[in-house]
Design a protein around this motif. Structure first.
Motif, PDB file in Angstrom:
ATOM      1  N   ASN A 187       0.829  -1.215   0.000  1.00 20.68           N
ATOM      2  CA  ASN A 187       0.000   0.000   0.000  1.00 20.68           C
ATOM      3  C   ASN A 187       0.860   1.260   0.000  1.00 20.68           C
ATOM      4  O   ASN A 187       0.552   2.253   0.669  1.00 20.68           O
ATOM      5  N   GLY A 188       1.962   1.182  -0.740  1.00 20.44           N
ATOM      6  CA  GLY A 188       2.836   2.341  -0.871  1.00 20.44           C
ATOM      7  C   GLY A 188       3.790   2.548   0.281  1.00 20.44           C
ATOM      8  O   GLY A 188       4.601   3.478   0.248  1.00 20.44           O
ATOM      9  N   GLU A 189       3.719   1.697   1.315  1.00 13.68           N
ATOM     10  CA  GLU A 189       4.584   1.839   2.483  1.00 13.68           C
ATOM     11  C   GLU A 189       5.657   0.751   2.490  1.00 13.68           C
ATOM     12  O   GLU A 189       5.407  -0.382   2.089  1.00 13.68           O
ATOM     13  N   PRO A 190       6.877   1.077   2.953  1.00 15.01           N
ATOM     14  CA  PRO A 190       7.931   0.054   3.039  1.00 15.01           C
ATOM     15  C   PRO A 190       7.579  -1.002   4.079  1.00 15.01           C
ATOM     16  O   PRO A 190       6.966  -0.702   5.112  1.00 15.01           O
ATOM     17  N   ARG A 191       7.965  -2.235   3.809  1.00 14.27           N
ATOM     18  CA  ARG A 191       7.632  -3.331   4.718  1.00 14.27           C
ATOM     19  C   ARG A 191       8.736  -4.387   4.651  1.00 14.27           C
ATOM     20  O   ARG A 191       9.060  -4.896   3.575  1.00 14.27           O
ATOM     21  N   TRP A 192       9.358  -4.688   5.776  1.00 16.26           N
ATOM     22  CA  TRP A 192      10.366  -5.740   5.851  1.00 16.26           C
ATOM     23  C   TRP A 192       9.674  -7.077   6.101  1.00 16.26           C
ATOM     24  O   TRP A 192       8.874  -7.201   7.031  1.00 16.26           O
ATOM     25  N   VAL A 193       9.958  -8.093   5.258  1.00 19.20           N
ATOM     26  CA  VAL A 193       9.358  -9.415   5.437  1.00 19.20           C
ATOM     27  C   VAL A 193      10.440 -10.478   5.342  1.00 19.20           C
ATOM     28  O   VAL A 193      11.485 -10.290   4.711  1.00 19.20           O
ATOM     29  N   TYR A 194      10.156 -11.619   5.976  1.00 18.23           N
ATOM     30  CA  TYR A 194      11.078 -12.748   5.937  1.00 18.23           C
ATOM     31  C   TYR A 194      10.926 -13.528   4.634  1.00 18.23           C
ATOM     32  O   TYR A 194       9.829 -13.630   4.072  1.00 18.23           O
ATOM     33  N   VAL A 195      12.029 -14.119   4.173  1.00 17.94           N
ATOM     34  CA  VAL A 195      12.015 -15.113   3.107  1.00 17.94           C
ATOM     35  C   VAL A 195      12.079 -16.481   3.773  1.00 17.94           C
ATOM     36  O   VAL A 195      12.864 -16.690   4.698  1.00 17.94           O
ATOM     37  N   GLY A 196      11.232 -17.438   3.324  1.00 20.34           N
ATOM     38  CA  GLY A 196      11.187 -18.759   3.947  1.00 20.34           C
ATOM     39  C   GLY A 196      12.406 -19.585   3.597  1.00 20.34           C
ATOM     40  O   GLY A 196      12.465 -20.199   2.541  1.00 20.34           O
ATOM     41  N   MET A 197      13.393 -19.605   4.480  1.00 22.78           N
ATOM     42  CA  MET A 197      14.630 -20.334   4.241  1.00 22.78           C
ATOM     43  C   MET A 197      14.532 -21.774   4.694  1.00 22.78           C
ATOM     44  O   MET A 197      13.592 -22.183   5.360  1.00 22.78           O
TER      45      MET A 197
ATOM     46  N   LYS B 116       6.285 -13.232   6.464  1.00 21.31           N
ATOM     47  CA  LYS B 116       5.948 -12.754   7.804  1.00 21.31           C
ATOM     48  C   LYS B 116       6.633 -11.409   8.028  1.00 21.31           C
ATOM     49  O   LYS B 116       7.826 -11.251   7.781  1.00 21.31           O
ATOM     50  N   ALA B 117       5.879 -10.420   8.474  1.00 17.31           N
ATOM     51  CA  ALA B 117       6.447  -9.103   8.726  1.00 17.31           C
ATOM     52  C   ALA B 117       7.439  -9.167   9.879  1.00 17.31           C
ATOM     53  O   ALA B 117       7.262  -9.923  10.837  1.00 17.31           O
ATOM     54  N   VAL B 118       8.492  -8.364   9.781  1.00 15.68           N
ATOM     55  CA  VAL B 118       9.517  -8.335  10.818  1.00 15.68           C
ATOM     56  C   VAL B 118       9.038  -7.475  11.978  1.00 15.68           C
ATOM     57  O   VAL B 118       8.693  -6.301  11.795  1.00 15.68           O
ATOM     58  N   ASP B 119       9.028  -8.051  13.147  1.00 15.90           N
ATOM     59  CA  ASP B 119       8.585  -7.336  14.345  1.00 15.90           C
ATOM     60  C   ASP B 119       9.625  -6.290  14.738  1.00 15.90           C
ATOM     61  O   ASP B 119      10.827  -6.535  14.664  1.00 15.90           O
ATOM     62  N   GLU B 120       9.156  -5.128  15.158  1.00 17.52           N
ATOM     63  CA  GLU B 120      10.069  -4.050  15.538  1.00 17.52           C
ATOM     64  C   GLU B 120      10.993  -4.472  16.669  1.00 17.52           C
ATOM     65  O   GLU B 120      12.145  -4.028  16.746  1.00 17.52           O
ATOM     66  N   ALA B 121      10.522  -5.360  17.542  1.00 17.01           N
ATOM     67  CA  ALA B 121      11.358  -5.827  18.647  1.00 17.01           C
ATOM     68  C   ALA B 121      12.586  -6.577  18.127  1.00 17.01           C
ATOM     69  O   ALA B 121      13.657  -6.523  18.736  1.00 17.01           O
TER      70      ALA B 121
END
Length: 330
Positions: free
Chosen positions: A256-266, A275-280
């Motif tokens: 939706n136009g916003e940056p988003r860090w996600v995991y690649v299934g290794m 899965k989105a990367v949790d800020e923690a």
């Protein structure tokens, strides 16, 4: 329910039916697409670009399963069986970028052998290209793909895309001499590695001005190494508070136009996929503020972070596995 057209080479989707190669078939959803991947036999592949029509490309090669997966904007859009390097010619593991593309390439090492739709990963000859697929590793170090899949992949990639090669931990595959840790320039000449020598960080983006970033976070060395287009452009000390002994790959996408860090299934972390990367999690890594700001200013969709226990030492020609998704035994 969203539908997408998927090309399946020689794969029966329903018992008793086998669609003609390249005529396509229907899958009702991305989860069904994922299930098809588990059914692939040697030489078979799945191609579903409509699942994610735009965005940066990342290729993930799993040597243990002899499978390659293609992600666009963090979403899996294709999968294929592969044949990687045989014993004595092991395909190196690591995070690479596509250095050259040549649809009609021929080998300068192996009797002018054709290597259709070649995408070079290292200057000493490791590449993705169309080749034999007997169902086991048989190449001289390259990753063989089905011919039509190699053609499709060649058509959507560009120089500098990220290719992650992982797996075969039983034999502990090691990287080639021109890995990220001993980078070569665009003419194939070795660049001398430079340790930090007491400094908090080093930042030389002019060494490689363009291309997606690959960021290696080494928990063992407490170091962060930034690579662009195969060339190291930054290195900094860090405090990484993470006792997970496995590895993770994270890619920057947009939603939706916003940056988003996600995991690649290794390998060993398939449940992480998309899965989105949790800020923690992000807050577990601390580095000099200025180094952080310099990296952040360069981030664009397609940037990739590898979090690993492997080392990123600075000695020239050091050979290390920088990708290891298998949890080590005590």
């Amino acid at each position: 329910m969203r539908y997408c057209s998927i090309v399946v080479a020689g794969l029966a989707l329903v018992a008793g039916t086998t669609p003609a190669a390249a005529q396509g078939a229907k899958a009702s959803s991305p989860p069904e697409f994922a299930r098809l991947i588990e059914q692939l036999k040697p030489g078979q592949w799945v191609w579903a670009p409509q699942v994610s029509p735009t965005g940066p490309i990342l290729v993930y090669v799993d040597l243990s399963r002899q499978i390659a997966l293609v992600y666009r904007n963090g979403v899996r859009i294709a999968a294929t069986t592969v044949s990687s390097g045989k014993a004595g010619h092991d395909t190196p593991t690591g995070v690479f970028t596509v250095l050259q593309k040549d649809a009609k390439h021929r080998s300068s090492t192996y009797n002018n052998a054709p290597m259709p739709f070649q995408q070079r990963l290292t200057w000493d000859g490791v590449a993705l290209h169309a080749g034999g697929l007997p169902g086991y590793p048989e190449s001289h170090g390259c990753v063989h793909l089905p011919y039509e899949f190699a053609r499709e992949l060649f058509g959507i990639t560009s120089l500098g895309i990220t290719v992650v090669v992982d797996g075969d931990a039983a034999n502990h595959v090691r990287t080639s001499e021109n890995s990220l840790l001993a980078p070569f320039d665009t003419k194939g000449q070795l660049q001398e590695a430079q340790p930090l020598r007491g400094a908090e960080y080093r930042w030389t983006p002019q060494l490689s001005p363009t291309g997606p970033l690959s960021i290696i976070v080494s928990k063992s060395d407490q170091r962060i190494v930034v690579v662009r287009a195969g060339v190291e452009i930054g290195r900094g000390a860090a405090h990484i508070d993470d006792d997970d002994p496995g590895s993770h790959v994270i890619t920057l996408t947009t939603s939706n136009g916003e940056p988003r860090w996600v995991y690649v299934g290794m390998n060993g972390h398939a449940e992480d996929e998309d899965k989105a990367v949790d800020e923690a999690i992000i807050n577990r890594v601390r580095m000099p503020r200025r180094f952080y700001e310099l990296i952040k200013a360069q981030l664009k969709p397609g940037a990739t972070i590898l979090v690993t226990d492997s080392r990123v030492g600075a000695e020239p020609l050091e050979r290390l596995t920088i990708m290891d998704a298998v949890v080590p035994r005590p």
